[in-house]
Scaffold this motif. Sequence first.
Motif, PDB file in Angstrom:
ATOM      1  N   PRO A 477      -7.046   7.564   1.828  1.00 17.89           N
ATOM      2  CA  PRO A 477      -6.263   6.440   1.312  1.00 17.89           C
ATOM      3  C   PRO A 477      -5.910   6.591  -0.157  1.00 17.89           C
ATOM      4  O   PRO A 477      -6.678   7.166  -0.942  1.00 17.89           O
ATOM      5  CB  PRO A 477      -7.195   5.242   1.540  1.00 17.89           C
ATOM      6  CG  PRO A 477      -8.565   5.831   1.550  1.00 17.89           C
ATOM      7  CD  PRO A 477      -8.423   7.190   2.165  1.00 17.89           C
ATOM      8  N   GLU A 478      -4.756   6.069  -0.500  1.00 16.25           N
ATOM      9  CA  GLU A 478      -4.327   6.037  -1.890  1.00 16.25           C
ATOM     10  C   GLU A 478      -5.104   4.961  -2.631  1.00 16.25           C
ATOM     11  O   GLU A 478      -5.443   3.919  -2.077  1.00 16.25           O
ATOM     12  CB  GLU A 478      -2.830   5.737  -1.982  1.00 16.25           C
ATOM     13  CG  GLU A 478      -1.936   6.812  -1.380  1.00 16.25           C
ATOM     14  CD  GLU A 478      -1.911   8.078  -2.217  1.00 16.25           C
ATOM     15  OE1 GLU A 478      -2.213   7.983  -3.435  1.00 16.25           O
ATOM     16  OE2 GLU A 478      -1.607   9.140  -1.655  1.00 16.25           O
ATOM     17  N   PRO A 479      -5.399   5.186  -3.910  1.00 11.42           N
ATOM     18  CA  PRO A 479      -6.100   4.150  -4.678  1.00 11.42           C
ATOM     19  C   PRO A 479      -5.209   2.930  -4.871  1.00 11.42           C
ATOM     20  O   PRO A 479      -3.984   3.045  -4.994  1.00 11.42           O
ATOM     21  CB  PRO A 479      -6.401   4.841  -6.020  1.00 11.42           C
ATOM     22  CG  PRO A 479      -5.401   5.946  -6.115  1.00 11.42           C
ATOM     23  CD  PRO A 479      -5.144   6.410  -4.709  1.00 11.42           C
ATOM     24  N   THR A 480      -5.811   1.759  -4.856  1.00  6.30           N
ATOM     25  CA  THR A 480      -5.071   0.518  -5.039  1.00  6.30           C
ATOM     26  C   THR A 480      -5.620  -0.239  -6.235  1.00  6.30           C
ATOM     27  O   THR A 480      -6.760  -0.027  -6.661  1.00  6.30           O
ATOM     28  CB  THR A 480      -5.182  -0.370  -3.789  1.00  6.30           C
ATOM     29  OG1 THR A 480      -6.572  -0.630  -3.523  1.00  6.30           O
ATOM     30  CG2 THR A 480      -4.556   0.306  -2.579  1.00  6.30           C
ATOM     31  N   ALA A 481      -4.778  -1.132  -6.762  1.00  2.76           N
ATOM     32  CA  ALA A 481      -5.197  -1.928  -7.916  1.00  2.76           C
ATOM     33  C   ALA A 481      -6.306  -2.888  -7.506  1.00  2.76           C
ATOM     34  O   ALA A 481      -6.256  -3.491  -6.438  1.00  2.76           O
ATOM     35  CB  ALA A 481      -4.008  -2.706  -8.469  1.00  2.76           C
ATOM     36  N   GLU A 482      -7.302  -3.024  -8.366  1.00  2.00           N
ATOM     37  CA  GLU A 482      -8.433  -3.903  -8.068  1.00  2.00           C
ATOM     38  C   GLU A 482      -8.126  -5.303  -8.584  1.00  2.00           C
ATOM     39  O   GLU A 482      -7.715  -5.491  -9.730  1.00  2.00           O
ATOM     40  CB  GLU A 482      -9.695  -3.360  -8.721  1.00  2.00           C
ATOM     41  CG  GLU A 482     -10.940  -4.156  -8.364  1.00  2.00           C
ATOM     42  CD  GLU A 482     -12.194  -3.515  -8.907  1.00  2.00           C
ATOM     43  OE1 GLU A 482     -13.252  -4.169  -8.872  1.00  2.00           O
ATOM     44  OE2 GLU A 482     -12.115  -2.360  -9.384  1.00  2.00           O
TER      45      GLU A 482
END
Length: 560
Positions: A477-482
Motif C-alpha cells: 500500500p501507498e502511504p497515506t496522510a495521518e
Amino acid sequence: RRLGEVYKRQVREAAGLAEAVASARREAAAAFGDGTVFIERYVEHGRHVEVQIFGDIFGTVAALGARECSIQRRHQKIVEEAPGVVPSEVRERLHEAAVAAGRAVDYVGAGTVEFLLTPDGAIHFLEMNTRLQVEHPVTELCTGLDLVRLQLLVADGEPLPEAAVFARTSGYAVEVRLCAEDPAEGFRPATGVLHRFAVPGVSAEFGGLDRAGLRLDSGVVDGSAVGVHYDSMLAKLIAWAPTRGEAARSLAGALARAELHGVTTNRDLLVRVLRSPEFAAVEIDTGFLDRHPEVFVPLVPSDRVPLYTLAAALACAAARRADAPVLAGLPSGWRNVPAYPQVTRLLGPAGEVEVRYRLDRAGALAEWAVRPATAPNGDGAAHDGPRIDSSDSGGATLAGSGTGAGSAGSAGSATGAGSTTDGGGIAAVVLVSAAPDRVVLDEAGVRGAYRVHRVGSAVHVDGPEGSVTLTELPRFPEPTAELPAGSLLAPLPGTVTRVHVEAGRRVTAGDLLLTLEAMKLEHPVLAPVDGTVVELPVPAGGQVETGAVLAVVNPLEDTR
C-alpha cells in the motif's frame, strides 16, 4: 409538520423539547418553505393504518381498501401491506371515517386518510394526504385497479367506475422500500454508484400482475449514481399472493437473492423483518424496530463470513490467471514442490483479514486459513473477528471474539475428500470450481455457489446466506496522510447547517457538536468521548465530502 412522515420528533422529557422543535422547524423550512410545527399526543404501541379513497366531481367518494404501514424507521414507512389484518368491524369504521372525511371537503381525486389504531381498537385521525402514496401498488395489486389511470380519469371529469365504487380485494400484497442507507448506523443515508441492481423473479415493472408474483417499481439501474440531493429510496418491491404468509416469503426470498452492489442498503433488515415470527403473527406497531434489535443483524452470520472471504480470494486469483499473458491454464500459485501458501488481504465486516490458501498440483484446495491481518511489525492487528486456521492434516480451529470456540476442517483433494474435527463450526471444505465470477465450494457434501462481482478493488460476494462486500487490499500500500487523533469524519457528503460549540470548549461524550444535512434529513455529530474541542474546520453552511474532518476532540486526559 409531518409532511412526508419524516419530520417528526418524539419528546419524552421537557428538557429536550426546545431543540426538537428547533430541529423540526429547520428541516420543514428547508424542505417546504414553512417551519410550522404541530405538537400531538404520542400513542404507545399504535398501528399506522390508512385508507385509500377516491372522489369524483359528482359527489361520489369511495374507499378502495385499507393498508397496514406500521413497520417504520424515523417515522417513515418501510413495509406496507394490503388489505391489512384488522377485524372486520374495525375495517368498516376505518372506511366510514375515511369516506366521511372526503365528503366533508367535497374531495375530488386520489387521497389517503391516515389513522393511528390503538391496541383496544380506538381510531385516531392523523392526516389526509391529497395524492397517491408511495405504497399505492399494494392496493392496485389487491383490487386490480390502475390508480394512476383512475386519477387521470377523475381529473378529466369522468365519474368513478363501478369497479372503484364497489372495490373488492383479492389475495394479499406486501411492499418494501429498498433504501440507500445503513440501519446499523442509525439509518444513515448512503451514497455512491450502484454497480449492479438485479432482483430475481420479477414478473412486472410499474404494472399489475395476473398471477402471484413480484412487481418492481425502481428508480435506478446498473450504473446509477446515488447522491445526497434526493430521498434515499431506490426502489419498491411488491409481492402479491393468495395469502399474507406466501407474499412475505416470496418477497423475503427475492430480496435475499438480489444483487445490490456499490451502495449500502437496508435489504438485510427488510428480509429479517419479513422472516420474523412477530411479523408473521401480526405483532406489529410503529415501535417494532425499537423492540427487535435482532432484525439489525446481517443475513450472513459472522462465523460464515470466512467462506465468503475465501471465495473472494479464489475468484480474484482466477481473474488474474485469466488475464495472465503466459501459462494462464496453470492453477493459481502452482509450484512443482509445495511451498508457501498464497496470501490475499481483504477488508471485510470485521476489519482487515488475511486469506491464506494453497492449491495442490491438480488445482484442489489443500489448505486454507482466514485470520486477522498482521501488522507491519509482525504483531496481530487489533481486529476482533473470526479466525480460521487450517493445516495439511485437515484440522482447523475457529475462534474469535464473541463467536465461541469451535472446529472446522479445510483440507480438500481433487477427489473431494476432506476431514473435520469435533466441535462444530465450518465443516470440511472442498473447492469444486473457481472462476472470476463464480466459486463453488463443497462443505461436508453440500455444495454452495458464491457469485462474485469485482469492481475495482471492491469484491461483492453473493452466497447461500446473503451478501458480503469486501475490499481487496494492495500487497504494497501507498502511504497515506495521518489524521489528527480525535478526528470526526463526515459519514457522507452534505452541508453543515449548524455548529453548536466553539474551539476550546470542554464537552462530554454524547454532546451535540454540529449538524450535517443530507438527503433531506439532519444528522447530528456527537462527541465520542469526554474532552476538548480543538478544531472545527468547517463553518456553518460549508459543504463537505465523505471523509472530511468535521471536528477534532482531544480526550480529556490529553488536555491537561
